[in-house]
Design an enzyme around this catalytic site. Sequence first.
Site, PDB file in Angstrom:
ATOM      1  N   ARG A   1       0.834  -1.198   0.000  1.00 23.40           N
ATOM      2  CA  ARG A   1       0.000   0.000   0.000  1.00 23.40           C
ATOM      3  C   ARG A   1       0.862   1.239   0.000  1.00 23.40           C
ATOM      4  NH1 ARG A   1      -3.726   0.634   4.641  1.00 23.40           N
ATOM      5  NH2 ARG A   1      -1.902  -0.075   5.768  1.00 23.40           N
TER       6      ARG A   1
ATOM      7  N   SER B   1       7.689  -5.628   6.439  1.00 26.49           N
ATOM      8  CA  SER B   1       7.410  -6.707   7.397  1.00 26.49           C
ATOM      9  C   SER B   1       8.113  -8.014   7.028  1.00 26.49           C
ATOM     10  CB  SER B   1       5.903  -6.900   7.520  1.00 26.49           C
ATOM     11  OG  SER B   1       5.309  -5.703   7.949  1.00 26.49           O
TER      12      SER B   1
ATOM     13  N   ASP C   1       5.492  -3.510  11.253  1.00 27.84           N
ATOM     14  CA  ASP C   1       4.090  -3.178  11.494  1.00 27.84           C
ATOM     15  C   ASP C   1       3.766  -2.990  12.978  1.00 27.84           C
ATOM     16  OD1 ASP C   1       4.495  -5.862  11.990  1.00 27.84           O
ATOM     17  OD2 ASP C   1       2.784  -6.576  10.849  1.00 27.84           O
TER      18      ASP C   1
END
Length: 499
Positions: A108, A177, A230
């Site tokens: 994203r 991540s 994250d």
Amino acid sequence: MGKAAVTTAVVCAAAACAVAVLVVRHRMRSSGRWARAAAVIRELEEKAATPIGKLRQVADAMTVEMHAGLASEGGSKLKMLISYVDNLPTGDETGLFYALDLGGTNFRVLRVQLGGKEKRVVKQEYEEVSIPPHLMVGGSDELFDFIASALAKFVASEGEDFHLPVGRQRELGFTFSFPVRQTSIASGTLIKWTKGFNIESTVGEDIVAELTRAIERQGLDMRVSALVNDTIGTLAGGRYYDNDVVVAVILGTGTNAAYVERAQAIPKWHGLLPKSGEMVINMEWGNFRSSHLPITDYDQALDSESLNPGEQIFEKLISGMYLGEILRRALLRLANEAALFGDTVPPKLETPFILRTPVMSAMHHDNSPDLRVVATKLKELLGISNTSLKTRKVVVHLSDIIAKRGARLAAAGIVGILKKIGRDSAAKAGEVPRTVIAMDGGLYEHYTIFSECLQETLKEMLGEEASASVVIKLANDGSGIGASLLAASHSQYLEVDES
């Protein structure tokens, strides 16, 4: 009575006897099956038990391992990674900031306009992009060029609601991540790829440098000012809205925790002490293990057949990736040893990971008198039809044992962190500091019995007085908004703005 009538009577009596024998045999077999089923269930209950004494041992073990992991690299199964985040957002941040969240087959890109204490997040926009499979196993440049190209397109669509002061570079927070050895707030070398990625040339390289070069090839003037995972993003997002947030926990498909530590309490930190006196630690708590953890035969088999045997033991007991699989293994044993679903074992029940945790949750939350959700799920997913109510109750009971063990162990882990930072007991005098835990992840958010059990266990372990000052807050999308906030709190223009 005629001979024919007598014969008929004898035949009927014999048939009735035969039926009676069959009924008795069926009942005996049935009661034998249920006795075997009860024994298997009792064994699971005993081995998965989490009495308060055991939970206190788990919490103490977590605290001990935290100390060991902070003392030296490799000193503990807990990595206790130094994040180099020493400035968490305060709410005063202003300006336009970007984030890139790469954690799987999609990534994203996100932008936020921050308006300080009064206005907070004035506006935010994001776009999700799928990564073509061939780029996940190709070359490093190809992957990062694809990402930078999508980022450049996103920047080009910036509307009038977003304002970048003249002469300033755009700044980006990068949530990555995958396992990284961080070397500063904006640099870190890739240890290994996971989640289906396998690009050899990137391993051992600084991933911020890789992304920066790709951004430059796009002709985009943008600086990566923070590299985070994250969990740290969740901590930052939580702190932005509530200054008392000191811990972040992810309970989703996977699990992790991060917290704010005093820099002086980190023996393995050899740099200058940060001005704030604090440092965020990424615990990687999924890898915690202890002889006090209640491990069953199902857990041991799952671990030995996994891609990473002996690793991520805590995660395999408490996270969404594994709860449904533990249930499947327990049901398979009952099908084999106690004919729970009839004389034949349902073939689909032998498929690893076919029973996902959201399905387990739906069955566990079934409040209908005849447990029709359980019946439907068993039929749809596993091809098991015509189950008795008694069988369906067994499924719910097993779900309860497995989910509550996970929730209670997660609570014990949190108490371990609170012990380490001195927030686990009521203050001797004066006001008790408020302690907020930012929580993210679908398991906690959607599995209500799990989250309620976790909260109840925290109360049970901390006691009424201390638990009154401990709050869990759901902090959705920490990995996106949190990364952009960390770009803001580590901006190169901070001192210019403050002067």
